[in-house]
Enzyme design. Structure first.
Site, PDB file in Angstrom:
ATOM      1  N   ASN A  30       0.877  -1.170   0.000  1.00  0.00           N
ATOM      2  CA  ASN A  30       0.000   0.000   0.000  1.00  0.00           C
ATOM      3  C   ASN A  30       0.913   1.218   0.000  1.00  0.00           C
ATOM      4  O   ASN A  30       1.491   1.576   1.021  1.00  0.00           O
ATOM      5  CB  ASN A  30      -0.877  -0.049   1.258  1.00  0.00           C
ATOM      6  CG  ASN A  30      -1.832   1.123   1.334  1.00  0.00           C
ATOM      7  OD1 ASN A  30      -1.803   2.023   0.488  1.00  0.00           O
ATOM      8  ND2 ASN A  30      -2.670   1.118   2.350  1.00  0.00           N
ATOM      9  N   ARG A 105      -2.760  -2.186  -3.225  1.00  0.00           N
ATOM     10  CA  ARG A 105      -3.954  -1.375  -3.012  1.00  0.00           C
ATOM     11  C   ARG A 105      -3.877  -0.189  -3.977  1.00  0.00           C
ATOM     12  O   ARG A 105      -2.889   0.542  -4.001  1.00  0.00           O
ATOM     13  CB  ARG A 105      -3.975  -0.851  -1.582  1.00  0.00           C
ATOM     14  CG  ARG A 105      -5.154   0.039  -1.359  1.00  0.00           C
ATOM     15  CD  ARG A 105      -5.138   0.673  -0.006  1.00  0.00           C
ATOM     16  NE  ARG A 105      -6.335   1.474   0.138  1.00  0.00           N
ATOM     17  CZ  ARG A 105      -6.435   2.504   0.957  1.00  0.00           C
ATOM     18  NH1 ARG A 105      -5.429   2.837   1.730  1.00  0.00           N
ATOM     19  NH2 ARG A 105      -7.552   3.194   1.030  1.00  0.00           N
ATOM     20  N   HIS A 194     -12.944   3.040   0.236  1.00  0.00           N
ATOM     21  CA  HIS A 194     -12.916   2.067   1.351  1.00  0.00           C
ATOM     22  C   HIS A 194     -13.628   0.773   0.976  1.00  0.00           C
ATOM     23  O   HIS A 194     -14.094   0.040   1.850  1.00  0.00           O
ATOM     24  CB  HIS A 194     -13.599   2.613   2.627  1.00  0.00           C
ATOM     25  CG  HIS A 194     -12.912   3.770   3.260  1.00  0.00           C
ATOM     26  ND1 HIS A 194     -13.609   4.852   3.754  1.00  0.00           N
ATOM     27  CD2 HIS A 194     -11.604   4.024   3.498  1.00  0.00           C
ATOM     28  CE1 HIS A 194     -12.759   5.725   4.269  1.00  0.00           C
ATOM     29  NE2 HIS A 194     -11.532   5.251   4.125  1.00  0.00           N
ATOM     30  N   LEU A 223     -14.918   3.938  10.034  1.00  0.00           N
ATOM     31  CA  LEU A 223     -14.571   5.194  10.697  1.00  0.00           C
ATOM     32  C   LEU A 223     -13.110   5.174  11.120  1.00  0.00           C
ATOM     33  O   LEU A 223     -12.756   4.677  12.192  1.00  0.00           O
ATOM     34  CB  LEU A 223     -15.473   5.402  11.923  1.00  0.00           C
ATOM     35  CG  LEU A 223     -16.976   5.205  11.678  1.00  0.00           C
ATOM     36  CD1 LEU A 223     -17.753   5.262  12.983  1.00  0.00           C
ATOM     37  CD2 LEU A 223     -17.504   6.249  10.695  1.00  0.00           C
ATOM     38  N   ASN A 225      -9.241   7.525   9.928  1.00  0.00           N
ATOM     39  CA  ASN A 225      -8.934   8.931   9.654  1.00  0.00           C
ATOM     40  C   ASN A 225      -9.837   9.436   8.536  1.00  0.00           C
ATOM     41  O   ASN A 225     -10.344  10.543   8.581  1.00  0.00           O
ATOM     42  CB  ASN A 225      -7.456   9.084   9.289  1.00  0.00           C
ATOM     43  CG  ASN A 225      -6.598   9.031  10.538  1.00  0.00           C
ATOM     44  OD1 ASN A 225      -6.862   9.748  11.502  1.00  0.00           O
ATOM     45  ND2 ASN A 225      -5.597   8.178  10.535  1.00  0.00           N
ATOM     46  N   ARG A 255     -10.925  16.159   7.080  1.00  0.00           N
ATOM     47  CA  ARG A 255     -11.764  16.469   5.912  1.00  0.00           C
ATOM     48  C   ARG A 255     -13.153  16.887   6.357  1.00  0.00           C
ATOM     49  O   ARG A 255     -13.720  16.299   7.284  1.00  0.00           O
ATOM     50  CB  ARG A 255     -11.869  15.256   4.989  1.00  0.00           C
ATOM     51  CG  ARG A 255     -10.640  15.027   4.142  1.00  0.00           C
ATOM     52  CD  ARG A 255     -10.714  13.744   3.351  1.00  0.00           C
ATOM     53  NE  ARG A 255      -9.802  12.742   3.882  1.00  0.00           N
ATOM     54  CZ  ARG A 255      -9.793  11.463   3.531  1.00  0.00           C
ATOM     55  NH1 ARG A 255     -10.643  11.016   2.632  1.00  0.00           N
ATOM     56  NH2 ARG A 255      -8.931  10.626   4.062  1.00  0.00           N
ATOM     57  N   ARG A 299      -9.191   9.703  19.724  1.00  0.00           N
ATOM     58  CA  ARG A 299      -8.805   9.351  21.101  1.00  0.00           C
ATOM     59  C   ARG A 299      -8.482  10.620  21.895  1.00  0.00           C
ATOM     60  O   ARG A 299      -8.947  10.807  23.023  1.00  0.00           O
ATOM     61  CB  ARG A 299      -7.573   8.460  21.061  1.00  0.00           C
ATOM     62  CG  ARG A 299      -7.670   7.264  21.946  1.00  0.00           C
ATOM     63  CD  ARG A 299      -6.527   6.335  21.694  1.00  0.00           C
ATOM     64  NE  ARG A 299      -6.009   6.466  20.322  1.00  0.00           N
ATOM     65  CZ  ARG A 299      -5.156   5.628  19.773  1.00  0.00           C
ATOM     66  NH1 ARG A 299      -4.729   4.603  20.452  1.00  0.00           N
ATOM     67  NH2 ARG A 299      -4.733   5.790  18.543  1.00  0.00           N
ATOM     68  N   GLY A 345     -10.655   2.388  13.033  1.00  0.00           N
ATOM     69  CA  GLY A 345     -10.127   2.700  14.371  1.00  0.00           C
ATOM     70  C   GLY A 345     -11.177   3.249  15.320  1.00  0.00           C
ATOM     71  O   GLY A 345     -11.286   2.813  16.471  1.00  0.00           O
ATOM     72  N   ILE A 346     -11.989   4.202  14.861  1.00  0.00           N
ATOM     73  CA  ILE A 346     -13.013   4.794  15.730  1.00  0.00           C
ATOM     74  C   ILE A 346     -14.172   3.817  15.915  1.00  0.00           C
ATOM     75  O   ILE A 346     -14.645   3.587  17.034  1.00  0.00           O
ATOM     76  CB  ILE A 346     -13.526   6.129  15.119  1.00  0.00           C
ATOM     77  CG1 ILE A 346     -12.376   7.131  14.995  1.00  0.00           C
ATOM     78  CG2 ILE A 346     -14.676   6.694  15.950  1.00  0.00           C
ATOM     79  CD1 ILE A 346     -12.721   8.393  14.202  1.00  0.00           C
ATOM     80  N   GLY A 347     -14.613   3.209  14.833  1.00  0.00           N
ATOM     81  CA  GLY A 347     -15.753   2.289  14.907  1.00  0.00           C
ATOM     82  C   GLY A 347     -15.471   1.083  15.790  1.00  0.00           C
ATOM     83  O   GLY A 347     -16.351   0.594  16.502  1.00  0.00           O
ATOM     84  N   GLU A 399      -8.271  -5.105   5.832  1.00  0.00           N
ATOM     85  CA  GLU A 399      -8.114  -4.820   4.407  1.00  0.00           C
ATOM     86  C   GLU A 399      -6.985  -5.642   3.788  1.00  0.00           C
ATOM     87  O   GLU A 399      -7.083  -6.074   2.644  1.00  0.00           O
ATOM     88  CB  GLU A 399      -7.879  -3.319   4.208  1.00  0.00           C
ATOM     89  CG  GLU A 399      -9.143  -2.531   4.513  1.00  0.00           C
ATOM     90  CD  GLU A 399      -8.909  -1.044   4.651  1.00  0.00           C
ATOM     91  OE1 GLU A 399      -9.123  -0.334   3.675  1.00  0.00           O
ATOM     92  OE2 GLU A 399      -8.521  -0.605   5.742  1.00  0.00           O
TER      93      GLU A 399
HETATM   94  P1  ADP Z   1      -6.614   4.906   9.166  1.00  0.00           P
HETATM   95  O1  ADP Z   1      -7.822   5.448   8.471  1.00  0.00           O
HETATM   96  O2  ADP Z   1      -5.424   5.802   9.038  1.00  0.00           O
HETATM   97  O3  ADP Z   1      -6.342   3.445   8.891  1.00  0.00           O
HETATM   98  P2  ADP Z   1      -7.555   3.987  11.752  1.00  0.00           P
HETATM   99  O4  ADP Z   1      -8.589   3.079  11.177  1.00  0.00           O
HETATM  100  O5  ADP Z   1      -6.430   3.377  12.507  1.00  0.00           O
HETATM  101  O6  ADP Z   1      -6.978   5.015  10.709  1.00  0.00           O
HETATM  102  O7  ADP Z   1      -8.340   4.975  12.738  1.00  0.00           O
HETATM  103  C1  ADP Z   1      -7.699   6.061  13.349  1.00  0.00           C
HETATM  104  C2  ADP Z   1      -8.714   6.735  14.263  1.00  0.00           C
HETATM  105  O8  ADP Z   1      -9.167   5.784  15.233  1.00  0.00           O
HETATM  106  C3  ADP Z   1      -8.101   7.897  15.040  1.00  0.00           C
HETATM  107  O9  ADP Z   1      -9.023   8.980  15.071  1.00  0.00           O
HETATM  108  C4  ADP Z   1      -7.931   7.298  16.415  1.00  0.00           C
HETATM  109  O10 ADP Z   1      -7.964   8.256  17.425  1.00  0.00           O
HETATM  110  C5  ADP Z   1      -9.159   6.415  16.496  1.00  0.00           C
HETATM  111  N1  ADP Z   1      -9.041   5.477  17.611  1.00  0.00           N
HETATM  112  C6  ADP Z   1      -8.211   4.430  17.730  1.00  0.00           C
HETATM  113  N2  ADP Z   1      -8.365   3.864  18.977  1.00  0.00           N
HETATM  114  C7  ADP Z   1      -9.313   4.596  19.621  1.00  0.00           C
HETATM  115  C8  ADP Z   1      -9.930   4.549  20.909  1.00  0.00           C
HETATM  116  N3  ADP Z   1      -9.583   3.628  21.805  1.00  0.00           N
HETATM  117  N4  ADP Z   1     -10.864   5.475  21.209  1.00  0.00           N
HETATM  118  C9  ADP Z   1     -11.209   6.417  20.309  1.00  0.00           C
HETATM  119  N5  ADP Z   1     -10.680   6.518  19.089  1.00  0.00           N
HETATM  120  C10 ADP Z   1      -9.742   5.627  18.743  1.00  0.00           C
END
Ligand code: ADP
Length: 413
Positions: A30, A105, A194, A223, A225, A255, A299, A345-347, A399
Site C-alpha cells: 500500500n 492497493r 474504502h 470510521l 482517519n 476532511r 482518542r 479505528g473509531i468504529g 483490508e
Molecule cells: P486509518 O484510516 O489511518 O487506517 P484507523 O482506522 O487506525 O486510521 O483509525 C484512526 C482513528 O481511530 C483515530 O481517530 C484514532 O484516534 C481512532 N481510535 C483508535 N483507537 C481509539 C480509541 N480507543 N478510542 C477512540 N478513538 C480511537
C-alpha cells in the site's frame, strides 16, 4: 483484534536452513507519496507473517519498521527511495517464504476497473488514466507497482481497487444532479472508497450473524482517519457516502465531508482565497481538527472532551450526528435492514462515539447494550445492541486479508 493470527518470530528463523520447505505467501503493498505499508500473508492458513512501514522515503530520516509475531524492529534507511525500501523489505522476509503474488492497493479505478485485475501494461495505462480523479493517491500507487516489478520481476502483481466494490451502485445513487454530459464526458459521478473494508466487514458480519450474505441488508460504517458509510444489499454496495473523491460525506479527521458547494465561492469572496487554498482547508484543516482546534485524532478528542474541552465535545457531537444522519439516509438504498456495522479505528474502539451515534438512531430501533458497547462487542459476534433491538455489531476490518484473498483469486483464475 485482527482476524489474522500471528506466528511467533519468523524473522528470527529467517536464515535457518531447517525451514527450507517453501511457505507460499502473498505480499500486500500500500504505497503512499513518501511511505509504503507492507504485509506478508501466508496463503495456507491466512496467517499474518510480517507487517511493516517504510516512511519518509527520499529524506535523510527515511526508516523502516516492522512487526513479526511479538517482535518489533526498525532500521534507518537514510535517503532510501521506494525501490531501495522494497529491496530492504525483501531482506527481512523469512528465508523459507515464497512470494507467489504481490497485491497492490490502488485507490481509484473509476469505471474502468470493477474488479481486481492482474497488472500488465494495459492495466498500468488504465490506472494512469484515473490519476486526475485521485491525484494524491494513484500516482503513488503506480510508483509502488513499478518499484515492485523491479524487485519481484517474475512474480504476478494484482491491483485491488478501493472503488471496485461500489461499481454495483445503481445510477440513481451514483449520479450527481449536474449536466449529464459532465458524467459522460468527464466521468463526474460518485465512485465511493474504502470498498475493500466495506466488502470485508459485510462478509464477516454475515458469518457472525449466521445468514447468507446474499440475503442481508447492511449499513457498514468505516470510521478511521477517513470515514465512509455504505448500504450493502445482498453483498453488493448499493449506496455510499464518498463521491467522485474521498472528500464527500461524513465528517473525518481533517476532511469536512459534505458542505454546500457555494461555500467555495463564498470563502473566495470573504478571504480572497483561490481554489487551491480552499481545497486545502476542506481536505486538511477541517473535520474533527477544524471543529475542535485540538486534534484530528478521536482518542485525543474524547480525552479532551472528558476533561471539559467544549470544542472537542462539539467536534464529537457533530461527527456522531452527521454519521447517524448518513446511516438513516443510506437505509433508502436497502429493501430491509439486518444490521449496522461499525469498523475502522473509531468504529472498533470508541464506545463513546458509538453511543453518541446510537442516540440519534432511535427511530431505526437502535438501542445499545452499555456493557457490550464498553467491551467493543460481545465476544465472537461483536454485538453491541440490546437483545430484541436493531442489531448493531463491531466488526474489525482487515483490508490486508481482503487484498490477499482477492490477489490469490485473480492469479488462480
Ligand atoms: P486509518 O484510516 O489511518 O487506517 P484507523 O482506522 O487506525 O486510521 O483509525 C484512526 C482513528 O481511530 C483515530 O481517530 C484514532 O484516534 C481512532 N481510535 C483508535 N483507537 C481509539 C480509541 N480507543 N478510542 C477512540 N478513538 C480511537
Amino acid at each position: 483484534m485482527s482476524a489474522l493470527s500471528s506466528v511467533p518470530s519468523p524473522v528470527a528463523g529467517a536464515q535457518d536452513p531447517s525451514l527450507a520447505e517453501p511457505r507460499p505467501a502473498v505480499l500486500i503493498i500500500n504505497c503512499g507519496s513518501s511511505s509504503v505499508k507492507f504485509a506478508l500473508i501466508g496463503t495456507r492458513r491466512e496467517t499474518l507473517i510480517l507487517s511493516g512501514l517504510a516512511e519518509r522515503l527520499g529524506s535523510p530520516e527515511a526508516q523502516m519498521s516492522w512487526k513479526s509475531g511479538d517482535e518489533k524492529k526498525s532500521k534507518a534507511l537514510p535517503d532510501a527511495d521506494l525501490v531501495t525500501a522494497l529491496h530492504e523489505m525483501l531482506g527481512i522476509l523469512p528465508g523459507n517464504i515464497q512470494v507467489v503474488a504481490v497485491g497492490h492497493r490502488v485507490v481509484h479505478g473509476a469505471e474502468a476497473f470493477s474488479h481486481s485485475v492482474r497488472i500488465d501494461a494495459d492495466v498500468l495505462a488504465g490506472i494512469e488514466r484515473c490519476n486526475d480523479l485521485a491525484p494524491l493517491h494513484n500516482p503513488a500507487n503506480l510508483a509502488g507497482i513499478r518499484a515492485a516489478k523491479k524487485v519481484f520481476p517474475a512474480t504476478p502483481q494484482v491491483a485491488v481497487f478501493d472503488t471496485a466494490f461500489h461499481s454495483t451502485l445503481p445510477k440513481r445513487a451514483y449520479l450527481y444532479a449536474v449536466p449529464y454530459d459532465w458524467y459522460t464526458t468527464d466521468g463526474v459521478r460518485r465512485y465511493g472508497f474504502h470498498g475493500t473494508s466495506h466488502r470485508y466487514v459485510s462478509s464477516e458480519a454475515a458469518r457472525r450473524i449466521g445468514k447468507p450474505l446474499d440475503q442481508l441488508g447492511l449499513i457498514t460504517a468505516h470510521l478511521g482517519n477517513g470515514c465512509s458509510a455504505s448500504a450493502v444489499e445482498g453483498g453488493r454496495s448499493v449506496d455510499t457516502t464518498m463521491g467522485i473523491t474521498p472528500l464527500e460525506g461524513l465528517v473525518m479527521g481533517t476532511r469536512s465531508g459534505d458542505v454546500d458547494p457555494s461555500l467555495h465561492e463564498f470563502m473566495a469572496a470573504k478571504r480572497g482565497w483561490n481554489l487551491e487554498r480552499i481545497m486545502k482547508a476542506l481536505n486538511r484543516e477541517s473535520g474533527l481538527l477544524g471543529l475542535s482546534g485540538v486534534s484530528n485524532d478521536m482518542r485525543t478528542l474524547v480525552e479532551a472532551a472528558t476533561a471539559g474541552n467544549e470544542r472537542a465535545q462539539l467536534a464529537i457531537d457533530v461527527f456522531a450526528y452527521r454519521l447517524a444522519r448518513s446511516i438513516s439516509a443510506l437505509t433508502a438504498g436497502l429493501s430491509h435492514l439486518d444490521a449496522i456495522i461499525f469498523t475502522g479505528g473509531i468504529g472498533e474502539h470508541s464506545k463513546y462515539v458509538r453511543a453518541r451515534t446510537a442516540e440519534h438512531l432511535q427511530v431505526l430501533g437502535v438501542e445499545l447494550d452499555a456493557a457490550l458497547n464498553d467491551r467493543n462487542g460481545e465476544p465472537g459476534t461483536g454485538r453491541i445492541s440490546r437483545a430484541g433491538t436493531r442489531l448493531c455489531l463491531v466488526v474489525p476490518t482487515n483490508e490486508e486479508l481482503m487484498i490477499a484473498r482477492e490477489t490469490l483469486s485473480v492469479i488462480q483464475s
